[in-house]
Design a protein around this motif. Structure first.
Motif, PDB file in Angstrom:
ATOM      1  N   MET A 253       0.852  -1.184   0.000  1.00 43.70           N
ATOM      2  CA  MET A 253       0.000   0.000   0.000  1.00 43.70           C
ATOM      3  C   MET A 253       0.893   1.242   0.000  1.00 43.70           C
ATOM      4  SD  MET A 253      -3.327   0.717   2.253  1.00 43.70           S
ATOM      5  CE  MET A 253      -3.953  -0.706   1.420  1.00 43.70           C
ATOM      6  N   ALA A 254       0.598   2.160  -0.867  1.00 44.05           N
ATOM      7  CA  ALA A 254       1.397   3.379  -0.986  1.00 44.05           C
ATOM      8  C   ALA A 254       1.072   4.347   0.145  1.00 44.05           C
ATOM      9  CB  ALA A 254       1.136   4.046  -2.327  1.00 44.05           C
ATOM     10  N   GLU A 255       2.095   5.076   0.585  1.00 43.53           N
ATOM     11  CA  GLU A 255       1.929   6.021   1.695  1.00 43.53           C
ATOM     12  C   GLU A 255       0.832   7.037   1.410  1.00 43.53           C
ATOM     13  OE1 GLU A 255       4.673   9.144   4.225  1.00 43.53           O
ATOM     14  OE2 GLU A 255       5.607   7.519   3.123  1.00 43.53           O
ATOM     15  N   GLU A 256       0.703   7.472   0.159  1.00 40.77           N
ATOM     16  CA  GLU A 256      -0.298   8.490  -0.144  1.00 40.77           C
ATOM     17  C   GLU A 256      -1.730   7.949  -0.075  1.00 40.77           C
ATOM     18  OE1 GLU A 256       1.314   6.737  -3.935  1.00 40.77           O
ATOM     19  OE2 GLU A 256       2.217   7.702  -2.220  1.00 40.77           O
ATOM     20  N   ASP A 257      -1.899   6.640   0.060  1.00 40.72           N
ATOM     21  CA  ASP A 257      -3.227   6.061   0.194  1.00 40.72           C
ATOM     22  C   ASP A 257      -3.817   6.264   1.585  1.00 40.72           C
ATOM     23  OD1 ASP A 257      -3.133   5.136  -2.402  1.00 40.72           O
ATOM     24  OD2 ASP A 257      -2.417   3.158  -1.827  1.00 40.72           O
ATOM     25  N   PHE A 258      -2.995   6.566   2.583  1.00 47.41           N
ATOM     26  CA  PHE A 258      -3.478   6.700   3.958  1.00 47.41           C
ATOM     27  C   PHE A 258      -3.959   8.115   4.248  1.00 47.41           C
ATOM     28  CE2 PHE A 258      -0.411   3.149   4.423  1.00 47.41           C
ATOM     29  CZ  PHE A 258      -1.320   2.185   4.836  1.00 47.41           C
ATOM     30  N   TRP A 259      -5.128   8.213   4.865  1.00 46.25           N
ATOM     31  CA  TRP A 259      -5.715   9.483   5.263  1.00 46.25           C
ATOM     32  C   TRP A 259      -5.941   9.414   6.762  1.00 46.25           C
ATOM     33  CZ3 TRP A 259      -6.555  13.830   2.456  1.00 46.25           C
ATOM     34  CH2 TRP A 259      -7.364  14.817   3.014  1.00 46.25           C
ATOM     35  N   LEU A 260      -5.554  10.459   7.481  1.00 52.97           N
ATOM     36  CA  LEU A 260      -5.674  10.486   8.937  1.00 52.97           C
ATOM     37  C   LEU A 260      -6.590  11.639   9.353  1.00 52.97           C
ATOM     38  CD1 LEU A 260      -2.972   9.757  11.464  1.00 52.97           C
ATOM     39  CD2 LEU A 260      -4.249  11.857  11.749  1.00 52.97           C
ATOM     40  N   GLU A 261      -7.536  11.340  10.229  1.00 57.96           N
ATOM     41  CA  GLU A 261      -8.434  12.352  10.776  1.00 57.96           C
ATOM     42  C   GLU A 261      -8.242  12.392  12.284  1.00 57.96           C
ATOM     43  OE1 GLU A 261     -12.572  11.854   9.346  1.00 57.96           O
ATOM     44  OE2 GLU A 261     -11.661  10.262   8.133  1.00 57.96           O
ATOM     45  N   CYS A 262      -8.219  13.601  12.849  1.00 56.27           N
ATOM     46  CA  CYS A 262      -8.104  13.759  14.293  1.00 56.27           C
ATOM     47  C   CYS A 262      -8.926  14.973  14.723  1.00 56.27           C
ATOM     48  CB  CYS A 262      -6.654  13.893  14.736  1.00 56.27           C
ATOM     49  SG  CYS A 262      -5.796  15.331  14.074  1.00 56.27           S
ATOM     50  N   VAL A 263      -9.019  15.165  16.026  1.00 59.44           N
ATOM     51  CA  VAL A 263      -9.773  16.272  16.600  1.00 59.44           C
ATOM     52  C   VAL A 263      -8.822  17.038  17.506  1.00 59.44           C
ATOM     53  CG1 VAL A 263     -11.709  16.872  18.095  1.00 59.44           C
ATOM     54  CG2 VAL A 263     -11.914  14.966  16.506  1.00 59.44           C
ATOM     55  N   ASP A 264      -8.762  18.364  17.368  1.00 59.07           N
ATOM     56  CA  ASP A 264      -7.867  19.132  18.232  1.00 59.07           C
ATOM     57  C   ASP A 264      -8.489  19.323  19.618  1.00 59.07           C
ATOM     58  OD1 ASP A 264      -9.619  21.350  18.111  1.00 59.07           O
ATOM     59  OD2 ASP A 264      -8.429  22.384  16.600  1.00 59.07           O
ATOM     60  N   ALA A 265      -7.759  19.972  20.510  1.00 56.85           N
ATOM     61  CA  ALA A 265      -8.202  20.151  21.899  1.00 56.85           C
ATOM     62  C   ALA A 265      -9.491  20.963  21.997  1.00 56.85           C
ATOM     63  CB  ALA A 265      -7.100  20.824  22.712  1.00 56.85           C
ATOM     64  N   ARG A 266      -9.796  21.752  20.983  1.00 63.14           N
ATOM     65  CA  ARG A 266     -11.038  22.545  20.981  1.00 63.14           C
ATOM     66  C   ARG A 266     -12.207  21.773  20.381  1.00 63.14           C
ATOM     67  NH1 ARG A 266      -7.196  26.063  18.828  1.00 63.14           N
ATOM     68  NH2 ARG A 266      -8.171  25.774  16.803  1.00 63.14           N
ATOM     69  N   GLY A 267     -11.945  20.540  19.922  1.00 62.47           N
ATOM     70  CA  GLY A 267     -12.997  19.725  19.335  1.00 62.47           C
ATOM     71  C   GLY A 267     -13.183  19.916  17.849  1.00 62.47           C
ATOM     72  N   GLU A 268     -12.279  20.640  17.209  1.00 63.23           N
ATOM     73  CA  GLU A 268     -12.389  20.880  15.777  1.00 63.23           C
ATOM     74  C   GLU A 268     -11.694  19.763  14.995  1.00 63.23           C
ATOM     75  OE1 GLU A 268     -11.232  24.831  14.615  1.00 63.23           O
ATOM     76  OE2 GLU A 268     -12.100  25.690  16.445  1.00 63.23           O
ATOM     77  N   PRO A 269     -12.379  19.227  13.975  1.00 65.85           N
ATOM     78  CA  PRO A 269     -11.785  18.131  13.193  1.00 65.85           C
ATOM     79  C   PRO A 269     -10.712  18.625  12.222  1.00 65.85           C
ATOM     80  CG  PRO A 269     -13.960  18.699  12.344  1.00 65.85           C
ATOM     81  CD  PRO A 269     -13.739  19.549  13.563  1.00 65.85           C
ATOM     82  N   HIS A 270      -9.718  17.768  12.009  1.00 66.03           N
ATOM     83  CA  HIS A 270      -8.649  18.024  11.049  1.00 66.03           C
ATOM     84  C   HIS A 270      -8.379  16.718  10.316  1.00 66.03           C
ATOM     85  CE1 HIS A 270      -7.586  21.928  12.790  1.00 66.03           C
ATOM     86  NE2 HIS A 270      -7.874  21.355  13.957  1.00 66.03           N
ATOM     87  N   GLY A 271      -7.977  16.815   9.090  1.00 65.17           N
ATOM     88  CA  GLY A 271      -7.669  15.618   8.324  1.00 65.17           C
ATOM     89  C   GLY A 271      -6.706  15.918   7.209  1.00 65.17           C
ATOM     90  N   GLY A 272      -6.012  14.889   6.771  1.00 67.89           N
ATOM     91  CA  GLY A 272      -5.088  15.033   5.664  1.00 67.89           C
ATOM     92  C   GLY A 272      -4.331  13.750   5.422  1.00 67.89           C
TER      93      GLY A 272
END
Length: 185
Positions: free
Chosen positions: A1-20
């Protein structure tokens, strides 16, 4: 599996979602972030979710089962662990040319004293379905691509679990009460 196939989503301390893409998101300090998902709760539930006060980070850390709680107490007692975060991120990827992404949320992200990160999935051996095993293998491969460790852990030895449970009561002050002093006989 190529590295660019992985997508990561997280939530910051304020509860706002981030992904990339994983190669962009991997430096995230998950110990300073929130849980990417909550714990389900319903009548007749077979597992017991809750919150454990971890002395290591001085904060509450979630768990979804007694097995996870045992490992959480083990990590809290480990002198090389400086932070533990539950449900730290959601990882997704595509198999081949499928349109739908496969998703997995690991149980814990651990920061060690030397700055390294370890991702943990906690599941008893007899509760791992083939799809789960495949998700763990892909998660391990994604972690290896960015220099994180990955561990799948099962049920703790019952004596170790009992000792960790007992000792965890001495890890914090219970409000204003001081910790007991060691006996000097």
């Amino acid at each position: 599996m190529a590295e660019e196939d992985f997508w990561l989503e997280c939530v910051d301390a304020r509860g706002e979602p981030h992904g990339g893409p994983l190669e962009v998101m991997w430096p995230t300090r998950f110990e300073a972030a929130g849980q990417v998902r909550g714990f389900p709760s319903y009548r007749g539930q077979r597992n017991f979710a809750g919150w454990y006060w971890a002395a290591t980070g001085g904060d509450l850390v979630g768990y979804e089962s007694w097995v996870e709680l045992g490992h959480l107490m083990r990590l809290d007692a480990d002198p090389d662990v400086v932070a533990v975060d539950s449900q730290p991120f959601r990882l997704s990827w595509r198999y081949g040319d499928r349109a739908r992404r496969t998703r997995h949320t690991p149980d814990y992200s651990v920061r060690r004293r030397d700055g390294t990160a370890v991702v943990l999935d906690v599941r008893p051996d007899d509760r791992i379905e083939p799809d789960d095993a495949a998700k763990f293998a892909v998660t391990a491969a994604a972690c290896a691509q960015v220099g994180w460790g990955f561990e799948w852990v099962g049920i703790l030895d019952p004596v170790l679990a009992a000792n960790q449970r007992w000792l965890s009561g001495y890890r914090h002050t219970h409000g204003d009460l001081p910790l007991p002093s060691p006996r000097r006989d």
